[in-house]
Design an enzyme around this catalytic site. Structure first.
Site, PDB file in Angstrom:
ATOM      1  N   CYS A   1       0.693  -1.294   0.037  1.00 46.00           N
ATOM      2  CA  CYS A   1       0.049  -0.125   0.057  1.00 46.00           C
ATOM      3  C   CYS A   1       0.907   1.320   0.080  1.00 46.00           C
ATOM      4  CB  CYS A   1      -1.040  -0.020   1.147  1.00 46.00           C
ATOM      5  SG  CYS A   1      -2.071  -1.303   1.314  1.00 46.00           S
ATOM      6  N   LEU A   2       0.946   1.851  -1.044  1.00 44.22           N
ATOM      7  CA  LEU A   2       1.998   2.943  -1.475  1.00 44.22           C
ATOM      8  C   LEU A   2       1.180   3.926  -1.952  1.00 44.22           C
ATOM      9  CD1 LEU A   2       4.642   4.530  -1.435  1.00 44.22           C
ATOM     10  CD2 LEU A   2       5.130   3.461  -3.391  1.00 44.22           C
TER      11      LEU A   2
ATOM     12  N   GLY B   1       0.617   8.991  -6.965  1.00 41.88           N
ATOM     13  CA  GLY B   1       1.052   7.866  -7.775  1.00 41.88           C
ATOM     14  C   GLY B   1       2.490   7.855  -7.861  1.00 41.88           C
TER      15      GLY B   1
ATOM     16  N   GLY C   1      13.112  -4.925  -6.401  1.00 42.81           N
ATOM     17  CA  GLY C   1      12.891  -6.509  -6.733  1.00 42.81           C
ATOM     18  C   GLY C   1      11.453  -6.387  -7.286  1.00 42.81           C
ATOM     19  N   GLY C   2      10.505  -5.679  -6.907  1.00 41.88           N
ATOM     20  CA  GLY C   2       9.165  -5.813  -7.415  1.00 41.88           C
ATOM     21  C   GLY C   2       9.187  -5.307  -8.939  1.00 41.88           C
TER      22      GLY C   2
ATOM     23  N   ARG D   1      -3.002 -21.690 -39.857  1.00 46.24           N
ATOM     24  CA  ARG D   1      -3.925 -20.878 -40.353  1.00 46.24           C
ATOM     25  C   ARG D   1      -3.210 -20.673 -42.049  1.00 46.24           C
ATOM     26  NH1 ARG D   1      -8.741 -18.978 -41.274  1.00 46.24           N
ATOM     27  NH2 ARG D   1      -8.852 -16.828 -41.610  1.00 46.24           N
TER      28      ARG D   1
ATOM     29  N   MET E   1      -1.333 -11.013 -35.350  1.00 46.15           N
ATOM     30  CA  MET E   1      -1.073 -12.239 -36.286  1.00 46.15           C
ATOM     31  C   MET E   1      -2.302 -13.158 -36.270  1.00 46.15           C
ATOM     32  SD  MET E   1       2.793 -13.067 -35.723  1.00 46.15           S
ATOM     33  CE  MET E   1       4.316 -12.095 -36.636  1.00 46.15           C
TER      34      MET E   1
ATOM     35  N   GLY F   1      -5.282 -12.178 -36.362  1.00 48.60           N
ATOM     36  CA  GLY F   1      -6.329 -11.545 -37.181  1.00 48.60           C
ATOM     37  C   GLY F   1      -7.680 -11.619 -36.144  1.00 48.60           C
TER      38      GLY F   1
ATOM     39  N   GLU G   1       4.300  -0.485 -10.342  1.00 54.26           N
ATOM     40  CA  GLU G   1       5.867  -0.554  -9.710  1.00 54.26           C
ATOM     41  C   GLU G   1       6.409   0.614 -10.261  1.00 54.26           C
ATOM     42  OE1 GLU G   1       5.319  -2.662  -7.510  1.00 54.26           O
ATOM     43  OE2 GLU G   1       5.396  -4.808  -8.203  1.00 54.26           O
TER      44      GLU G   1
END
Length: 414
Positions: free
Chosen positions: A158-159, A165, A274-275, A301, A371, A373, A397
């Site tokens: 919780c930061l 932010g 580390g996160g 395909r 790719m 589609g 992070e």
């Protein structure tokens, strides 16, 4: 690439053998050049295989359902914890696995091939347990870490706040000392696991403005004054709940403080180094899986009378995807080694790795979707979920704009 109609293998990604089980197997010569086990020790290859097998058998078959029904797969994560994945780089005396940062990166990359969203939550959980293990006293380590390492209990970081932010040092959540307790007031935003988890590692202001006025407290669910906002509706990361954490005269014992008063911001940033490697590793897993999905689709395909794999433009795109993946993996693993060794440049290398890997891996997954589609836009195909789940890795992070600031600041201070 292909956007036309025609036969295509529904749920191709779920065929037997599962995708995760094939990630280490050379297929038509390309998987060998992106082999994630290249350069690893025999021990590292062993736990990588354990993680890949777990991803293939326990996560990939449920990935779409967890996403669609917004299921927080508690029991699956507890199974992962039995393999040692609940406290990967936590010391063994409190239930951790005692592995290195590189080992951790290898494991999160492997698990992310099965479900990126769930693995990303596990990476945040691991970061929280490491913070308690590293900065807590012996009583705190033994009180919190064993049940977190076993994932009997889950943790949240919780930061971030509604008004802070990227500028985390300006956080406003206050903690007023009152005898042997702190009284907390404020709120935290975008908290992974919020409301469903048991332990909250909270950064709060015990002193004046700026980073030196911030301390770190460990809160437990059920404490008076701790409540949660509504569950957020998100583009991806749907297998983990996200809520605001609300603190209204929340009473927390002084004995739940990690480190000294004023040390909280430093603890938070060390956790994030580390996160950042962890979340970059989750991006690697999603990108690796997406390259294999694209490779398979191109061979199956057909358009204009031949396989898409014969189209040189798509061949070149696939080659670029593979090259970017290997470059990103090397950068992440280099940063992981630097952090493990405690090198002076570790924090900047972690920022560089997070910036490069999350940007490049999102581009890889997005190209893999292209790719496919029109099929790539269907929820029957896993590639769209990898795209949705790793988009947020460029934001959390520390946003990639903040990563650029950290790298530039380091260069210009030399």
């Amino acid at each position: 690439s292909d956007s036309g109609s025609g036969p295509a293998p529904a749920m191709a990604w779920r065929r037997v053998p599962p995708l995760g089980a094939r990630l280490l197997l050379p297929r038509r010569g390309i998987a060998s050049c992106i082999d994630p086990s290249a350069g690893l020790t025999e021990e590292q290859k062993e736990f990588q295989k354990v993680a890949l097998d777990f991803a293939a058998k326990e996560m990939a078959p449920h990935m779409a359902e967890w996403d669609e029904k917004e299921i927080f797969p508690v029991e699956t994560m507890r199974k992962a914890a039995q393999l040692g994945f609940g406290g990967i780089y936590v010391k063994p005396d409190v239930g951790g696995s005692g592995l290195s940062r590189l080992d951790t990166s290898i494991i999160f990359e492997a698990l992310s091939t099965g479900c990126t969203s769930t693995t990303a939550y596990m990476s945040i959980h691991n970061m929280c347990v490491w913070m308690i293990d590293t900065f807590g006293n012996e009583e705190q380590r033994r009180r919190f870490c064993p049940s977190l390492c076993s994932m009997e209990k889950f943790a949240s970081y919780c930061l971030t706040e509604p008004g802070s932010g990227s500028d985390a040092a300006s956080l406003l959540t206050s903690a007023q000392r009152k005898g042997d307790t702190y009284i907390l007031n404020g709120s935290k935003a975008f908290i992974s696991g919020g409301g469903d988890t048991d332990v909250y590692v909270v950064m709060c202001r015990t002193g004046g403005p700026g980073p030196k006025g911030i301390s770190c407290l460990v809160l437990e669910k059920g404490m008076p004054g701790l409540s949660f906002g509504k569950k957020e509706k998100k583009v991806g990361w749907n297998s983990q709940p996200t809520r605001a954490v609300i603190l209204e005269d929340c009473v927390v014992p002084v004995g739940n403080r990690l480190g000294a008063e004023g040390q909280g911001f430093s603890i938070a940033m060390k956790g994030l180094n580390g996160g950042r490697i962890n979340i970059a590793s989750c991006s690697l897993g999603a990108a690796h899986a997406s390259v294999l999905l694209a490779q398979e689709h191109l061979t199956v395909r057909k358009q204009f009378g031949e396989a898409l794999a014969n189209n040189q433009y798509l061949q070149f795109k696939l080659a670029e995807m593979a090259t970017r993946l290997v470059a990103a993996r090397l950068m992440v693993r280099n940063a992981a080694r630097a952090l493990q060794e405690g090198r002076e440049d570790a924090a900047v290398l972690c920022s560089m790795a997070k910036l490069f890997a999350t940007d490049e891996c999102f581009a890889i997954c997005n190209q893999a979707l292209q790719m496919h589609g029109g099929y790539g836009y269907l929820k029957d195909y896993a590639v769209q979920q990898f795209v949705r789940d790793i988009r947020v890795h460029q934001i959390l992070e520390g946003t990639n704009e903040v990563m650029r600031m950290i790298v530039a600041r380091n260069l210009l201070q030399c």
